[in-house]
Enzyme design. Structure first.
Site, PDB file in Angstrom:
ATOM      1  N   TYR A 105      48.628  26.254  43.788  1.00  0.00           N
ATOM      2  CA  TYR A 105      47.705  26.922  42.868  1.00  0.00           C
ATOM      3  C   TYR A 105      48.512  27.858  41.977  1.00  0.00           C
ATOM      4  CZ  TYR A 105      44.122  30.023  41.062  1.00  0.00           C
ATOM      5  OH  TYR A 105      43.312  30.734  40.221  1.00  0.00           O
ATOM      6  N   GLU A 192      44.136  28.184  34.366  1.00  0.00           N
ATOM      7  CA  GLU A 192      44.253  27.922  35.800  1.00  0.00           C
ATOM      8  C   GLU A 192      44.668  26.472  36.061  1.00  0.00           C
ATOM      9  OE1 GLU A 192      40.624  27.416  38.308  1.00  0.00           O
ATOM     10  OE2 GLU A 192      41.388  29.176  39.352  1.00  0.00           O
TER      11      GLU A 192
END
Ligand code: GDP
Ligand code: MN
Length: 393
Positions: A105, A192
């Site tokens: 992530y 993101e």
């Protein structure tokens, strides 16, 4: 403004970041053709992904693999038209399926309190980061970028090492810096990548990272609405398929509007006055149904648009209008209110307080039209709360 994954990926590519190729299809037939091209180019499988502006598409069944053109067409046919979190899927992304070794992530968000871009990285990728933050907060690493210098080398390396990228740490450094550039180039609030993934490229990878590559498999970008005026080219990325009709009306009318959960609709000019009005409604025992700033110099048509926005919420059972006339003229607002009330479909009690420029004329017009008025803001809030069924105790 949220933009679709495919558009977010284009912004990342433009910053030189590694994003595997893709096509966007609006029909199952188009998806089939795109899949045929990917398979002909050597892909063993293709991935078909719903293009909707919500997260968790995978869990909702909006991300599927297919091994042939026939299967791709069938899968795309099932995903197109499906509802994900109340949004109907109208397009899919088609790409060669990645052979994932591990998911990570990585994101950049605007940290308003620090007035800096904040990088967040974790070896726990592919899952919702909110869950990671609650269950294992130590699994997330944070770095603030410098507003002038960007993300410094040592910071980017710290991130990459903490994320356990192993032999891919250099690629991780480049990607982290690229996220900061993407944020700055487009005034984004969020960039993101989840998952950022190590993928195998043609044949088996080995422990040293050869035959593997770190790529952005998913991308989510949110642009700062207040900065869009500086980026007219980004307007083309707005997806009319998905914009909330209320948001659309507010944007077109130039009104700042945020829906809340209460019953008292508020129409105010000026953001500070709007917040104060909401506070006073609460102090008087009511719950505001919205934040609404009609802006300076609002004229009758804008007032009418504001009224439509407020009344679109079925929970609203009273309206409080609080206008401080400066550039905004009280009599213009009064005319707008009178016109709006004559057009409105639902009759909701309204309390109006107008002070400042042309307030005498406003008072005369409102009195003629039999509006309920108030002199002070406290009185206006009390009357609105009394008129609202939910709060009248
Ligand atoms: P999201 O659920 O909306 O965040 O959509 P993602 O693009 O992140 O996809 C969800 C999950 O599907 C990822 O975490 C992966 O595990 C899987 N996935 C996505 N793309 C691929 C792919 O190309 N190959 C494989 N094997 N899995 C994929
Ligand atoms: Mn994702």
């Amino acid at each position: 403004m949220k933009i679709q994954e495919a558009d977010a990926k284009s912004l990342l590519l433009a910053q030189g970041l590694p994003v595997p190729g893709w096509e966007v299809a609006r029909t199952a037939t188009e998806a089939r053709a795109a899949a045929e091209r990917a398979l002909a180019a050597g892909a063993e499988q293709v991935v078909i992904k719903a293009q909707v502006l919500v997260g968790g598409r995978g869990k909702a069944g909006g991300v599927k693999l297919a091994s042939s053109a026939d299967e791709a067409e069938a899968v795309a046919g099932r995903i197109l038209g499906m509802d994900i979190k109340d949004i109907t899927v109208r397009k899919v992304l088609v790409a060669a399926a990645a052979d994932i070794v591990k998911e990570y992530y990585l994101s950049a968000v605007l940290d308003r309190s620090a007035r800096r871009i904040l990088l967040m990285g974790s070896a726990e990728g592919g899952v919702e980061i909110e869950q990671v933050a609650v269950a294992t907060p130590e699994a997330i690493t944070y770095q603030h970028a410098d507003p002038y210098l960007g993300l410094l080398d040592h910071q980017a390396r710290r991130l990459a090492f903490a994320m356990d990228l192993g032999p891919h740490w250099k690629a991780g450094v480049a990607i982290a810096k690229g996220l900061v550039r993407t944020m700055q180039a487009h005034d984004a609030d969020l960039v993101e990548i989840n998952p950022l993934a190590v993928v195998r490229e043609g044949g088996a990878g080995s422990g040293d990272g050869s035959g593997e590559r770190l790529v952005c498999l998913d991308a989510k970008v949110t642009l700062d609405d207040s900065a869009l005026a500086r980026h007219p080219e980004l307007e083309a990325l707005r997806d009319p398929d998905e914009e909330d009709p209320t948001d659309q009306l507010a944007r077109e009318a130039g009104i700042s509007f945020i829906k809340l959960d209460g019953t008292i609709g508020c129409m105010v000019n000026g953001a500070g006055l709007a917040m104060t009005t909401m506070d006073l409604v609460k102090r008087a025992g009511g719950e505001p149904a919205n934040f609404l700033d009609i802006g300076g110099g609002a004229r009758a048509d804008k007032v009418a648009a504001a009224m439509r926005l407020i009344l679109a919420d079925p929970k609203v059972d009273a309206i409080l209008v609080n206008i401080f006339g400066g550039i905004t003229r009280g009599d213009e607002v009064a005319r707008g209110l009178i016109e709006a009330r004559s057009l409105q479909e639902r009759d909701v009690p309204m309390v109006v307080r107008i002070v400042g420029t042309n307030f005498e004329e406003a008072a005369r017009l409102l009195q003629e039209a039999a509006f309920e008025t108030a002199g002070s803001l406290d009185e206006a809030a009390a009357k609105a709360v009394a008129a609202s069924g939910g709060a009248a105790a």
